[in-house]
Design a protein around this motif. Structure first.
Motif, PDB file in Angstrom:
ATOM      1  N   THR A 177       0.838  -1.205   0.000  1.00  0.00           N
ATOM      2  CA  THR A 177       0.000   0.000   0.000  1.00  0.00           C
ATOM      3  C   THR A 177       0.870   1.251   0.000  1.00  0.00           C
ATOM      4  O   THR A 177       0.606   2.209  -0.745  1.00  0.00           O
ATOM      5  N   GLU A 178       1.913   1.236   0.812  1.00  0.00           N
ATOM      6  CA  GLU A 178       2.803   2.398   0.886  1.00  0.00           C
ATOM      7  C   GLU A 178       3.462   2.655  -0.464  1.00  0.00           C
ATOM      8  O   GLU A 178       3.529   3.807  -0.923  1.00  0.00           O
ATOM      9  N   LEU A 181       0.924   4.160  -3.039  1.00  0.00           N
ATOM     10  CA  LEU A 181       0.627   5.567  -2.776  1.00  0.00           C
ATOM     11  C   LEU A 181       1.820   6.466  -3.104  1.00  0.00           C
ATOM     12  O   LEU A 181       1.670   7.525  -3.725  1.00  0.00           O
ATOM     13  N   LYS A 182       2.989   6.038  -2.705  1.00  0.00           N
ATOM     14  CA  LYS A 182       4.178   6.861  -2.949  1.00  0.00           C
ATOM     15  C   LYS A 182       4.528   6.907  -4.441  1.00  0.00           C
ATOM     16  O   LYS A 182       4.997   7.938  -4.947  1.00  0.00           O
ATOM     17  N   ASP A 185       2.235   9.322  -6.188  1.00  0.00           N
ATOM     18  CA  ASP A 185       2.627  10.705  -5.902  1.00  0.00           C
ATOM     19  C   ASP A 185       3.891  11.092  -6.674  1.00  0.00           C
ATOM     20  O   ASP A 185       3.939  12.120  -7.354  1.00  0.00           O
ATOM     21  N   LEU A 202      -7.509   2.555   0.464  1.00  0.00           N
ATOM     22  CA  LEU A 202      -6.417   3.528   0.365  1.00  0.00           C
ATOM     23  C   LEU A 202      -6.770   4.830   1.078  1.00  0.00           C
ATOM     24  O   LEU A 202      -5.890   5.489   1.652  1.00  0.00           O
ATOM     25  N   ALA A 206      -3.927   5.791   3.702  1.00  0.00           N
ATOM     26  CA  ALA A 206      -2.984   6.811   3.238  1.00  0.00           C
ATOM     27  C   ALA A 206      -2.403   7.669   4.365  1.00  0.00           C
ATOM     28  O   ALA A 206      -1.175   7.832   4.446  1.00  0.00           O
ATOM     29  N   THR A 210       1.603   7.348   4.813  1.00  0.00           N
ATOM     30  CA  THR A 210       2.327   8.416   4.101  1.00  0.00           C
ATOM     31  C   THR A 210       2.207   9.785   4.763  1.00  0.00           C
ATOM     32  O   THR A 210       2.813  10.752   4.294  1.00  0.00           O
ATOM     33  N   THR A 213      -3.240  12.601   2.820  1.00  0.00           N
ATOM     34  CA  THR A 213      -4.508  12.037   2.379  1.00  0.00           C
ATOM     35  C   THR A 213      -4.441  11.733   0.891  1.00  0.00           C
ATOM     36  O   THR A 213      -3.586  12.264   0.167  1.00  0.00           O
ATOM     37  N   VAL A 214      -5.373  10.898   0.420  1.00  0.00           N
ATOM     38  CA  VAL A 214      -5.395  10.598  -1.017  1.00  0.00           C
ATOM     39  C   VAL A 214      -5.756  11.849  -1.823  1.00  0.00           C
ATOM     40  O   VAL A 214      -5.406  11.953  -3.003  1.00  0.00           O
ATOM     41  N   TYR A 243     -10.706  11.871  -3.076  1.00  0.00           N
ATOM     42  CA  TYR A 243      -9.602  11.976  -4.033  1.00  0.00           C
ATOM     43  C   TYR A 243      -9.606  13.312  -4.770  1.00  0.00           C
ATOM     44  O   TYR A 243      -8.684  13.578  -5.549  1.00  0.00           O
TER      45      TYR A 243
END
Length: 449
Positions: A177-178, A181-182, A185, A202, A206, A210, A213-214, A243
């Protein structure tokens, strides 16, 4: 990509008059029956068992007399495969002609395998390209594909379909998941492709992994498939807001037939069928099996027959998806049926004489102030489908609500009774106590599990 003169659709046939498409489907349908009669060991035996002469099938009306194929038929076919037919007697193409073998997720039983020749796979990618294009993907987009199961239809076919339309694809689904998300970004991705459950997961994870937020991601488009969910107004609204997305669109396929069979346009109200020349679509009554006309408001189980399928063809395959036709055609220009999946036919519950689907209950619950669309029907034991007493459900409380629990319970029970004519027995829980999956989330759990 076909030059349609319109940026709204991927292929010209999506704009063609639906009656003309049906005529083409009938021609290809009769060709497919002939192919199975000569090339499929399994269907030759079935025609004999059914007492049907394939030569007598001369129209769609004749075709409707052919019995259905169901998932268990496929499983039985693959119990004892041979070297020449690794996919069982269902396999109608030589082993040497198989270009790709995909697998079901196995979430509803033993996984089944689907073989594809090069032509079969080309058709899959064409339909998937139409689907993601309808859902908002464009050639100048960067999309992160977040489904890690490359062997399932939601995996590689959609990666290749996004590439087919010209988009840049980041196949990051096998990451944590990390990392997902990273990566989203760092690479400034425009869109995410996953399931509705994963998008919600997510949102929750998030900030934890991280510290962001998404909504702080560059993502403006979400394309989700693999399960019903995005069509729920509250789920869609949650995803749009969390989002800060411009598009939240649904796509759908079924591996037995094709990775993609439909995609949602900018109207965001039902998915367009995208298998015009590749798949024959029917709607049937779940209990009687009788055909239901494709018209606005019609509801029933979706039945598919692939057209031109060589490797592992099927006749009148009952998908198990219960759908509602929203409309025939659309302001976007597409002429095909626009529909929503209401739930799984095998998830159907019976409250006294009333049929009800968990997704229908979720749709009502999600409209209630203080309740979230995260919910599950709780079966007292495996196989329980008939209820004379209120159906137990668990509902997640919205994190920001201050409404008392007894008020929420009463509101939920009243709304479901008034809108669905079904009584439920709600239990309100903190959001974290109703688990979301990284892939698909069941709306039903068994109390003993």
């Amino acid at each position: 990509m076909t030059d349609t003169g319109s940026e709204a659709v991927y292929a010209e046939i999506e704009l063609r008059d639906w009656d003309e498409v049906r005529t083409l489907q009938e021609e290809r349908l009769l060709d497919q029956v002939e192919y199975l009669a000569t090339e499929s060991e399994y269907y030759r035996e079935q025609f004999d068992e059914w007492g049907i002469d394939p030569d007598d099938v001369q129209s769609m009306d004749d075709f409707a007399d052919i019995p259905f194929t169901v998932k268990e038929d496929e499983r039985r076919n693959q119990v004892d495969p041979s070297i020449d037919q690794p996919l069982g007697p269902h396999q109608a193409a030589d082993r040497a002609e198989l270009a790709r073998v995909m697998s079901s997720s196995g979430t509803t039983g033993e996984p089944t395998f689907f073989g594809l020749t090069s032509d079969d796979y080309d058709a899959w990618i064409e339909m998937a390209a139409r689907s993601v294009y309808a859902a908002g993907a464009r050639p100048d987009d960067v999309f992160l594909h977040a489904i890690g199961r490359t062997m399932v239809p939601g995996g590689l076919p959609y990666v290749e379909a996004l590439q087919e339309i010209g988009a840049t694809v980041v196949p990051a689904g096998d990451g944590s998941t990390e990392r997902i998300l990273k990566t989203a970004d760092k690479l400034n991705v425009d869109g995410l492709f996953s399931t509705a459950s994963h998008f919600q997961y997510l949102i929750e994870r998030a900030p934890e992994v991280t510290d962001r937020t998404v909504g702080e991601l560059p993502v403006t488009k979400l394309i989700g498939g693999g399960e019903p969910g995005i069509a729920n107004p509250d789920v869609r609204s949650q995803l749009h807001e969390a989002y800060d997305a411009d598009r939240v669109s649904e796509v759908m396929g079924i591996g037995d037939i094709a990775a993609a069979l439909s995609g949602e346009c900018t109207v965001e109200n039902g998915m367009h069928f995208v298998g015009q020349e590749y798949v024959y679509l029917e709607l049937i009554d779940v209990e009687t099996g009788e055909p239901i006309d494709l018209e606005p408001g019609a509801e029933g189980e979706v039945v598919y027959t692939p057209l031109g399928r060589e490797a592992t063809p099927l006749l009148r395959f009952r998908s198990g998806d219960y759908a509602r036709i929203i409309d025939m055609g659309c302001e976007c220009g597409r002429t095909s049926p626009r529909f929503q999946i209401i739930g799984r036919a095998d998830d159907m519950l019976i409250y006294k004489a009333q049929n009800i689907y968990p997704a229908g209950i979720r749709e009502v619950v999600g409209e209630i102030e203080g309740a979230s669309p995260k919910m599950k029907v709780v079966l007292p034991h495996e196989g329980k489908v008939q209820f004379d007493e209120p159906i137990p459900i668990e509902v997640a409380r919205s994190p920001d609500t201050e409404r008392p629990e007894d008020e929420l319970v009463d509101d939920i029970a009243t709304s479901v009774r008034e809108q669905l004519n079904v009584r439920v027995d709600p239990t309100v829980l903190p959001s974290e106590e109703i688990e979301l999956s990284e892939y698909k989330t069941d709306l039903v759990r068994v109390a003993d599990d």
